[in-house]
Motif scaffolding. Structure first.
Motif, PDB file in Angstrom:
ATOM      1  N   GLY A  55     -28.188  25.151 -28.255  1.00  0.00           N
ATOM      2  CA  GLY A  55     -28.421  24.869 -29.669  1.00  0.00           C
ATOM      3  C   GLY A  55     -29.815  25.190 -30.131  1.00  0.00           C
ATOM      4  N   ILE A  56     -30.594  25.905 -29.305  1.00  0.00           N
ATOM      5  CA  ILE A  56     -31.958  26.244 -29.685  1.00  0.00           C
ATOM      6  C   ILE A  56     -31.985  27.423 -30.646  1.00  0.00           C
ATOM      7  N   ILE A  57     -31.072  28.367 -30.460  1.00  0.00           N
ATOM      8  CA  ILE A  57     -30.972  29.506 -31.376  1.00  0.00           C
ATOM      9  C   ILE A  57     -29.539  29.647 -31.857  1.00  0.00           C
ATOM     10  N   GLY A  58     -29.369  30.286 -33.015  1.00  0.00           N
ATOM     11  CA  GLY A  58     -28.052  30.480 -33.587  1.00  0.00           C
ATOM     12  C   GLY A  58     -27.419  31.757 -33.085  1.00  0.00           C
ATOM     13  N   SER A  59     -26.116  31.799 -33.165  1.00  0.00           N
ATOM     14  CA  SER A  59     -25.362  32.966 -32.709  1.00  0.00           C
ATOM     15  C   SER A  59     -24.664  33.612 -33.895  1.00  0.00           C
ATOM     16  N   ARG A  60     -24.947  34.882 -34.080  1.00  0.00           N
ATOM     17  CA  ARG A  60     -24.288  35.616 -35.161  1.00  0.00           C
ATOM     18  C   ARG A  60     -24.124  37.058 -34.698  1.00  0.00           C
ATOM     19  N   GLN A  61     -22.892  37.470 -34.526  1.00  0.00           N
ATOM     20  CA  GLN A  61     -22.621  38.790 -33.987  1.00  0.00           C
ATOM     21  C   GLN A  61     -23.207  39.876 -34.892  1.00  0.00           C
ATOM     22  N   GLY A  62     -23.909  40.816 -34.273  1.00  0.00           N
ATOM     23  CA  GLY A  62     -24.449  41.945 -35.006  1.00  0.00           C
ATOM     24  C   GLY A  62     -25.750  41.659 -35.724  1.00  0.00           C
ATOM     25  N   ALA A  63     -26.327  40.454 -35.539  1.00  0.00           N
ATOM     26  CA  ALA A  63     -27.576  40.106 -36.223  1.00  0.00           C
ATOM     27  C   ALA A  63     -28.549  39.512 -35.219  1.00  0.00           C
ATOM     28  N   ARG A  64     -29.826  39.593 -35.540  1.00  0.00           N
ATOM     29  CA  ARG A  64     -30.834  38.971 -34.689  1.00  0.00           C
ATOM     30  C   ARG A  64     -30.691  37.452 -34.736  1.00  0.00           C
ATOM     31  N   ARG A  65     -30.953  36.827 -33.616  1.00  0.00           N
ATOM     32  CA  ARG A  65     -30.750  35.383 -33.501  1.00  0.00           C
ATOM     33  C   ARG A  65     -31.826  34.614 -34.248  1.00  0.00           C
ATOM     34  N   VAL A  66     -31.415  33.519 -34.885  1.00  0.00           N
ATOM     35  CA  VAL A  66     -32.328  32.666 -35.644  1.00  0.00           C
ATOM     36  C   VAL A  66     -32.660  31.436 -34.811  1.00  0.00           C
ATOM     37  N   VAL A  67     -33.937  31.042 -34.811  1.00  0.00           N
ATOM     38  CA  VAL A  67     -34.367  29.844 -34.095  1.00  0.00           C
ATOM     39  C   VAL A  67     -33.937  28.614 -34.889  1.00  0.00           C
ATOM     40  N   LEU A  68     -33.168  27.731 -34.236  1.00  0.00           N
ATOM     41  CA  LEU A  68     -32.655  26.538 -34.905  1.00  0.00           C
ATOM     42  C   LEU A  68     -33.476  25.294 -34.608  1.00  0.00           C
ATOM     43  N   ALA A  69     -34.061  25.225 -33.417  1.00  0.00           N
ATOM     44  CA  ALA A  69     -34.778  24.006 -33.025  1.00  0.00           C
ATOM     45  C   ALA A  69     -35.672  24.313 -31.845  1.00  0.00           C
ATOM     46  N   SER A  70     -36.628  23.440 -31.625  1.00  0.00           N
ATOM     47  CA  SER A  70     -37.433  23.497 -30.408  1.00  0.00           C
ATOM     48  C   SER A  70     -37.294  22.171 -29.695  1.00  0.00           C
ATOM     49  N   ARG A  71     -37.756  22.126 -28.457  1.00  0.00           N
ATOM     50  CA  ARG A  71     -37.656  20.886 -27.709  1.00  0.00           C
ATOM     51  C   ARG A  71     -38.717  19.881 -28.129  1.00  0.00           C
ATOM     52  N   ARG A  72     -39.568  20.259 -29.095  1.00  0.00           N
ATOM     53  CA  ARG A  72     -40.483  19.281 -29.661  1.00  0.00           C
ATOM     54  C   ARG A  72     -39.710  18.220 -30.433  1.00  0.00           C
ATOM     55  N   SER A  73     -38.579  18.619 -31.008  1.00  0.00           N
ATOM     56  CA  SER A  73     -37.716  17.665 -31.684  1.00  0.00           C
ATOM     57  C   SER A  73     -36.812  17.009 -30.661  1.00  0.00           C
ATOM     58  N   GLN A  74     -36.546  15.729 -30.840  1.00  0.00           N
ATOM     59  CA  GLN A  74     -35.606  15.050 -29.961  1.00  0.00           C
ATOM     60  C   GLN A  74     -34.228  15.171 -30.586  1.00  0.00           C
ATOM     61  N   SER A  75     -33.350  15.894 -29.924  1.00  0.00           N
ATOM     62  CA  SER A  75     -32.022  16.152 -30.458  1.00  0.00           C
ATOM     63  C   SER A  75     -31.042  15.114 -29.947  1.00  0.00           C
ATOM     64  N   PHE A  76     -30.085  14.749 -30.795  1.00  0.00           N
ATOM     65  CA  PHE A  76     -29.038  13.841 -30.377  1.00  0.00           C
ATOM     66  C   PHE A  76     -27.780  14.593 -29.956  1.00  0.00           C
ATOM     67  N   ALA A  77     -27.905  15.923 -29.746  1.00  0.00           N
ATOM     68  CA  ALA A  77     -26.759  16.683 -29.259  1.00  0.00           C
ATOM     69  C   ALA A  77     -26.394  16.239 -27.851  1.00  0.00           C
ATOM     70  N   GLU A  78     -27.370  15.694 -27.119  1.00  0.00           N
ATOM     71  CA  GLU A  78     -27.094  15.127 -25.816  1.00  0.00           C
ATOM     72  C   GLU A  78     -27.863  13.831 -25.703  1.00  0.00           C
ATOM     73  N   LEU A  79     -27.356  12.909 -24.874  1.00  0.00           N
ATOM     74  CA  LEU A  79     -27.973  11.599 -24.742  1.00  0.00           C
ATOM     75  C   LEU A  79     -29.060  11.678 -23.682  1.00  0.00           C
ATOM     76  N   ARG A  80     -30.300  11.794 -24.115  1.00  0.00           N
ATOM     77  CA  ARG A  80     -31.441  11.876 -23.205  1.00  0.00           C
ATOM     78  C   ARG A  80     -32.316  10.645 -23.352  1.00  0.00           C
ATOM     79  N   SER A  81     -32.924  10.247 -22.243  1.00  0.00           N
ATOM     80  CA  SER A  81     -33.939   9.212 -22.337  1.00  0.00           C
ATOM     81  C   SER A  81     -35.225   9.837 -22.864  1.00  0.00           C
ATOM     82  N   PHE A  82     -36.154   8.979 -23.271  1.00  0.00           N
ATOM     83  CA  PHE A  82     -37.446   9.460 -23.755  1.00  0.00           C
ATOM     84  C   PHE A  82     -38.147  10.266 -22.668  1.00  0.00           C
ATOM     85  N   ALA A  83     -38.103   9.772 -21.421  1.00  0.00           N
ATOM     86  CA  ALA A  83     -38.776  10.459 -20.317  1.00  0.00           C
ATOM     87  C   ALA A  83     -38.150  11.827 -20.041  1.00  0.00           C
TER      88      ALA A  83
END
Length: 246
Positions: A55-83
C-alpha cells in the motif's frame, strides 16, 4: 542474502521515507529505475509489486506509480504495535511506565473488555518515545487474565506486544480504533514536553485475540507534530467509517 528486487524495494522504501518521493508524486518509470539500479525491468517490476502490495504506492496499468504513503505514517492497514512501526522506519522505540495499579473495573472498563462489574484489571500509564523523544502517552487497561503477565514486565520494556507473544503466545489479532483530537491537559503537557492545551491526536482502541477475547483497551495521545495516521481504502475494501463526536 536478499534477492536484488528485495534490495531495490528496500532502497525505494527508504527513499520514500526520506521524502525523496513525496506522497502524491510519481516514481520514475520502470525503464529509468532499471537504468538507475543496473537491473532488468523485470527485477524493477518485482520490487514495485512488493511496494504496491504494502500500500505504499498505487498500481495503475500503463502509468507511472504514485506514492500513496510512507512508513512515517502509522497505517491501520495492519495491526502493528508502536515498537514494530518504529522499527519499520529504522527508529528506536522506547517506553517508560509512569504509573501502574490494579483496580476494580470501571463501568467503561467492563463494557469495553466484556467483564463483570468491579472485575480486577490492571491500569498502566506509559510514555512512548522515538529515539528518546516522547511522542505518545498510553493509558491502557488490561483484562485480568493477562494483567499479571503485563505487570511482571520491566518498566522500560520497549514492546509489550512482542514480549507477551514471546512469553505467553498471545497474539493481538484485531483492533478497533476511534481517532479524534483533544487538547493536552496538565499531565499530558508535562510528560510529552508540550504546552498545555496543545493539540494531540487521540486514539481509543480495543484489541482482541483471534477468538475475539478482549485483551486491552487504551486511550493513546500522540503529539500531533510527531505522528500522523493513514488509512488506505478502496471501493472494494473500505475500513474507514465516519462517526459523530461522542
Amino acid at each position: 542474502m536478499a534477492a536484488r528486487h528485495e534490495e531495490i524495494a528496500g532502497e525505494l522504501r527508504r527513499a520514500i521515507d526520506r521524502e525523496e518521493y513525496a506522497v502524491g508524486s510519481r516514481l520514475p518509470s520502470e525503464t529509468d529505475l532499471a537504468a538507475h539500479y543496473g537491473v532488468s525491468r523485470g527485477t524493477v517490476r518485482q520490487a514495485v509489486a512488493a511496494l504496491t502490495a504494502e500500500g505504499i504506492i498505487g498500481s495503475r496499468q500503463g502509468a507511472r506509480r504514485v506514492v500513496l504513503a510512507s512508513r512515517r505514517s502509522q497505517s491501520f492497514a495492519e495491526l502493528r504495535s508502536f515498537a514494530q512501526w518504529a522499527r519499520a522506519m529504522g527508529r528506536e522505540a522506547t517506553g517508560r511506565v509512569v504509573a501502574q495499579e490494579y483496580r476494580p473495573a470501571t463501568t467503561e472498563d467492563a463494557v469495553r473488555l466484556q467483564l463483570p462489574a468491579q472485575a480486577r484489571v490492571l491500569y498502566v500509564l506509559r510514555v512512548r518515545g522515538l529515539d528518546g523523544e516522547p511522542v505518545l502517552l498510553e493509558r491502557t487497561v488490561y483484562a485480568g487474565w493477562i494483567a499479571d503477565a503485563v505487570a511482571a514486565l520491566e518498566p522500560d520494556c520497549p514492546s509489550v506486544t512482542q514480549r507477551l507473544y514471546d512469553e505467553t503466545g498471545l497474539v493481538f489479532a484485531y483492533g478497533e480504533h476511534v481517532i479524534d483530537a483533544v487538547a493536552a491537559g496538565a499531565q499530558d503537557a508535562e510528560l510529552l514536553g508540550v504546552r498545555r492545551t496543545s493539540p494531540l491526536l487521540r486514539v481509543r482502541r480495543v484489541t482482541t485475540t483471534h477468538e475475539g477475547r478482549p485483551v486491552e483497551w487504551s486511550e493513546d495521545r500522540y503529539r500531533s507534530d510527531a505522528v500522523s495516521f493513514s488509512v488506505h481504502n478502496s471501493t472494494a475494501n473500505n475500513a474507514l467509517a465516519r462517526k459523530t463526536a461522542e
